[in-house]
Scaffold this active site. Structure first.
Site, mmCIF file in Angstrom:
data_model
loop_
_atom_site.group_PDB
_atom_site.id
_atom_site.type_symbol
_atom_site.label_atom_id
_atom_site.label_comp_id
_atom_site.label_asym_id
_atom_site.label_seq_id
_atom_site.Cartn_x
_atom_site.Cartn_y
_atom_site.Cartn_z
ATOM 1 N N HIS A 65 0.860 -1.185 0.000
ATOM 2 C CA HIS A 65 0.000 0.000 0.000
ATOM 3 C C HIS A 65 0.894 1.232 0.000
ATOM 4 O O HIS A 65 1.612 1.472 0.980
ATOM 5 C CB HIS A 65 -0.915 0.001 1.231
ATOM 6 C CG HIS A 65 -1.822 -1.181 1.293
ATOM 7 N ND1 HIS A 65 -3.084 -1.191 0.731
ATOM 8 C CD2 HIS A 65 -1.642 -2.419 1.830
ATOM 9 C CE1 HIS A 65 -3.647 -2.383 0.930
ATOM 10 N NE2 HIS A 65 -2.792 -3.141 1.591
ATOM 11 N N PHE A 66 0.878 1.985 -1.102
ATOM 12 C CA PHE A 66 1.718 3.183 -1.201
ATOM 13 C C PHE A 66 0.945 4.477 -0.937
ATOM 14 O O PHE A 66 1.511 5.558 -0.994
ATOM 15 C CB PHE A 66 2.421 3.228 -2.563
ATOM 16 C CG PHE A 66 3.679 2.405 -2.626
ATOM 17 C CD1 PHE A 66 4.118 1.677 -1.535
ATOM 18 C CD2 PHE A 66 4.431 2.357 -3.790
ATOM 19 C CE1 PHE A 66 5.283 0.912 -1.588
ATOM 20 C CE2 PHE A 66 5.613 1.606 -3.853
ATOM 21 C CZ PHE A 66 6.033 0.887 -2.753
ATOM 22 N N ASN A 97 -6.817 0.460 -2.983
ATOM 23 C CA ASN A 97 -7.690 1.135 -2.012
ATOM 24 C C ASN A 97 -7.073 2.448 -1.520
ATOM 25 O O ASN A 97 -6.819 2.643 -0.344
ATOM 26 C CB ASN A 97 -8.055 0.209 -0.848
ATOM 27 C CG ASN A 97 -6.840 -0.323 -0.103
ATOM 28 O OD1 ASN A 97 -5.741 -0.377 -0.640
ATOM 29 N ND2 ASN A 97 -7.041 -0.720 1.135
ATOM 30 N N ASP A 155 -8.868 -5.205 -2.360
ATOM 31 C CA ASP A 155 -8.110 -5.346 -1.114
ATOM 32 C C ASP A 155 -8.518 -4.311 -0.075
ATOM 33 O O ASP A 155 -8.765 -3.154 -0.386
ATOM 34 C CB ASP A 155 -6.608 -5.245 -1.355
ATOM 35 C CG ASP A 155 -5.836 -5.645 -0.123
ATOM 36 O OD1 ASP A 155 -5.985 -6.797 0.309
ATOM 37 O OD2 ASP A 155 -5.140 -4.795 0.457
ATOM 38 N N HIS A 182 -8.771 -10.479 -1.030
ATOM 39 C CA HIS A 182 -8.704 -10.240 0.411
ATOM 40 C C HIS A 182 -9.887 -11.013 0.988
ATOM 41 O O HIS A 182 -11.035 -10.660 0.730
ATOM 42 C CB HIS A 182 -8.831 -8.731 0.651
ATOM 43 C CG HIS A 182 -9.029 -8.326 2.083
ATOM 44 N ND1 HIS A 182 -8.076 -7.624 2.789
ATOM 45 C CD2 HIS A 182 -10.067 -8.488 2.936
ATOM 46 C CE1 HIS A 182 -8.517 -7.368 3.996
ATOM 47 N NE2 HIS A 182 -9.731 -7.885 4.122
ATOM 48 N N HIS A 235 -2.517 -12.389 1.821
ATOM 49 C CA HIS A 235 -2.209 -12.448 3.270
ATOM 50 C C HIS A 235 -2.951 -13.560 4.016
ATOM 51 O O HIS A 235 -3.705 -13.310 4.965
ATOM 52 C CB HIS A 235 -2.441 -11.100 3.935
ATOM 53 C CG HIS A 235 -3.746 -10.411 3.641
ATOM 54 N ND1 HIS A 235 -4.969 -11.048 3.629
ATOM 55 C CD2 HIS A 235 -4.023 -9.111 3.370
ATOM 56 C CE1 HIS A 235 -5.925 -10.183 3.369
ATOM 57 N NE2 HIS A 235 -5.374 -8.998 3.198
ATOM 58 N N ASN A 281 -4.598 -6.759 9.757
ATOM 59 C CA ASN A 281 -5.743 -7.506 9.246
ATOM 60 C C ASN A 281 -5.316 -8.316 8.017
ATOM 61 O O ASN A 281 -4.908 -7.708 7.029
ATOM 62 C CB ASN A 281 -6.865 -6.534 8.875
ATOM 63 C CG ASN A 281 -8.175 -7.239 8.570
ATOM 64 O OD1 ASN A 281 -8.380 -8.364 9.015
ATOM 65 N ND2 ASN A 281 -9.050 -6.591 7.828
ATOM 66 N N ASP A 308 2.202 -7.044 2.571
ATOM 67 C CA ASP A 308 1.035 -6.230 2.929
ATOM 68 C C ASP A 308 1.503 -4.948 3.628
ATOM 69 O O ASP A 308 0.928 -4.508 4.625
ATOM 70 C CB ASP A 308 0.052 -7.013 3.808
ATOM 71 C CG ASP A 308 -1.295 -6.305 3.978
ATOM 72 O OD1 ASP A 308 -1.547 -5.318 3.251
ATOM 73 O OD2 ASP A 308 -2.083 -6.728 4.845
ATOM 74 N N HIS A 312 1.106 3.868 8.280
ATOM 75 C CA HIS A 312 0.163 4.821 8.864
ATOM 76 C C HIS A 312 0.952 5.913 9.577
ATOM 77 O O HIS A 312 2.126 5.717 9.938
ATOM 78 C CB HIS A 312 -0.764 4.134 9.871
ATOM 79 C CG HIS A 312 -1.737 3.190 9.266
ATOM 80 N ND1 HIS A 312 -2.815 3.605 8.496
ATOM 81 C CD2 HIS A 312 -1.806 1.833 9.289
ATOM 82 C CE1 HIS A 312 -3.495 2.552 8.083
ATOM 83 N NE2 HIS A 312 -2.911 1.462 8.555
#
Length: 429
Positions: A65-66, A97, A155, A182, A235, A281, A308, A312
């Site tokens: 996730h970038f 997402n 995802d 997912h 995952h 998750n 994954d 944050h």
């Protein structure tokens, strides 16, 4: 460029020998097994001495996730790519997402353009399955595939409308696309934030049972087989999903699965308290689940190791298990895999390269020139020194994210050099 004296590990070519890798421009020119023999022309080349190190195809992370577009304070393409390079990763698959969701050709092109301008490694972008991941309207699947979406995924959630999902699978199958699932039954989650069990009861939060994952994993496996589409499970965290994968492979279905390092190195019993950096998750599971995942990685049931990577902001993760889900993983994945699986002899270094490079390349259909060091392949290379012991210090991460449960943990093995497209994009200080 010449990389000499290292142990060349290429599972595609069945190679695990000391030798020399010769790079010309952005391609592997040739690999020579045995001691390095200098030639007069070598004087003009950049020579890297990899004695005592493994020289492997650049790692391919199927799941990152970038946060770009929309949440670049958490990560952007430039910092995410730099973190990937520091972890020996030369190709990433970015999940859709974001804000806005990657559900249109316009947004897809934005990411591709920014990656071309700012990323030191290869960024492959996925498309969402439904517009806005709203579980209501399918994206224009042929247009997204034609524009270069490497796969399709919702995802962060599952497409819970089963009929809509079946229609989406059929359309993806029609364009010979790949689906990355997912697996999470939203209704069964019921507000859960941590694995259901003793630690969950201790902390007083609602729990997430294994069935939350297993039910959707089973649904997606059978539906994808029915629609004839290539499926990849993201995952995976439970013993049940490993058994479902065994069944699917026995039945000859086109399905693969990934495991994240945190799911094969940690259990919910390791959680020290109400700390946000331990919330992810799927959640950390039981020791029984961990052992099943490791056995699946050992025996070929599970196909890939992905991170994954989910950065944050620091403040967001200060709320314990009320924090958002996710941890960073790009800069620790190779060392965690080596420390937990290779060093104890659970898998070979060749199997590590297969799980983290060769098989991921095959899953995204880039194995004609990635995931191998054969002559003619792209010059994407990781040099990994298994002798280095180091302590994880999140403040030294190149990622904007510091949210890791591994802070202070001593690991064995470190990436010393990463080469992408024939250029050195990371060198250990």
């Amino acid at each position: 460029m010449i990389i000499k004296n290292g142990t060349i590990v290429d599972p595609v070519e069945g190679l695990e020998e000391v030798g020399t890798v010769y790079i010309r421009k952005n391609r592997i020119e040739r690999v020579a097994v045995g001691p390095y023999v200098p030639a007069e022309s070598d004087a003009s080349e950049e020579i890297i001495d990899a004695e005592g190190c493994y020289v492997m195809p650049g790692l391919i992370d199927l799941h990152v996730h970038f946060r770009d577009p929309g949440q670049t304070y958490k990560e952007d393409i430039k910092t995410g790519a730099a973190a990937a390079a520091a972890g020996g990763v030369t190709t990433v698959c970015a999940m859709p997402n974001t804000s806005p969701t990657v559900d249109s050709v316009e947004t897809l092109k934005y990411v591709q353009k920014k990656a071309a301008e700012e990323a030191v490694i290869r960024v492959e972008q996925l498309s969402a399955i439904t517009v806005g991941e709203n579980n209501e309207t399918l994206v224009d699947i042929p247009a997204m595939k034609m524009a270069g979406a490497v796969a399709f995924s919702e995802d962060g959630k599952s497409v819970m409308d089963t009929l809509l999902f079946r229609e989406g699978l059929g359309r993806i199958s029609a364009v010979d696309g790949v689906v990355m699932s997912h697996c999470e039954d939203k209704d069964l989650v019921a507000g859960g934030v941590i694995n259901a069990g003793k630690k969950q009861q201790e902390l007083g939060y609602p729990g997430i049972t294994n069935a939350v994952e297993d039910v959707i994993a089973a649904r997606d496996i059978f539906m994808a087989a029915e629609q004839g589409v290539q499926l990849h499970l993201c995952h995976c965290s439970t013993k049940g999903t490993v058994e479902l994968m065994r069944m699917a492979k026995r039945l000859g279905y086109r399905v693969t699965a990934e495991v994240c390092p945190h799911h094969f190195t940690l259990t919910d019993a390791d959680i020290p308290g109400d700390l946000g950096n331990w919330k992810m998750n799927p959640p950390l599971r039981s020791e029984e689940d961990v052992q099943a995942l490791i056995e699946g990685l050992r025996d070929g049931t599970m196909d890939a190791i992905s991170t994954d990577h989910a950065p944050h902001g620091e403040e967001e993760k200060q709320k314990g298990f009320k924090s958002p889900f996710g941890i960073v993983g790009l800069e620790t994945s190779a060392a965690l895999t080596y420390t937990a699986l290779v060093a104890p002899g659970l898998i070979s270094i060749s199997r590590m390269a297969e799980l983290m490079s060769a098989k991921p390349a095959e899953i995204i259909r880039k194995n004609d020139e990635r995931g191998t060091l054969r002559a003619g392949a792209l010059a994407d290379v990781m040099i990994f020194d298994p002798r280095i012991e180091w302590t994880v210090d999140p403040e030294k991460f190149l990622s904007k994210g510091r949210n890791t449960p591994y802070a202070g943990k001593t690991l064995l093995g470190h990436v010393t050099t990463t080469i992408c497209d024939g250029k050195v994009v990371y060198r250990m200080d």
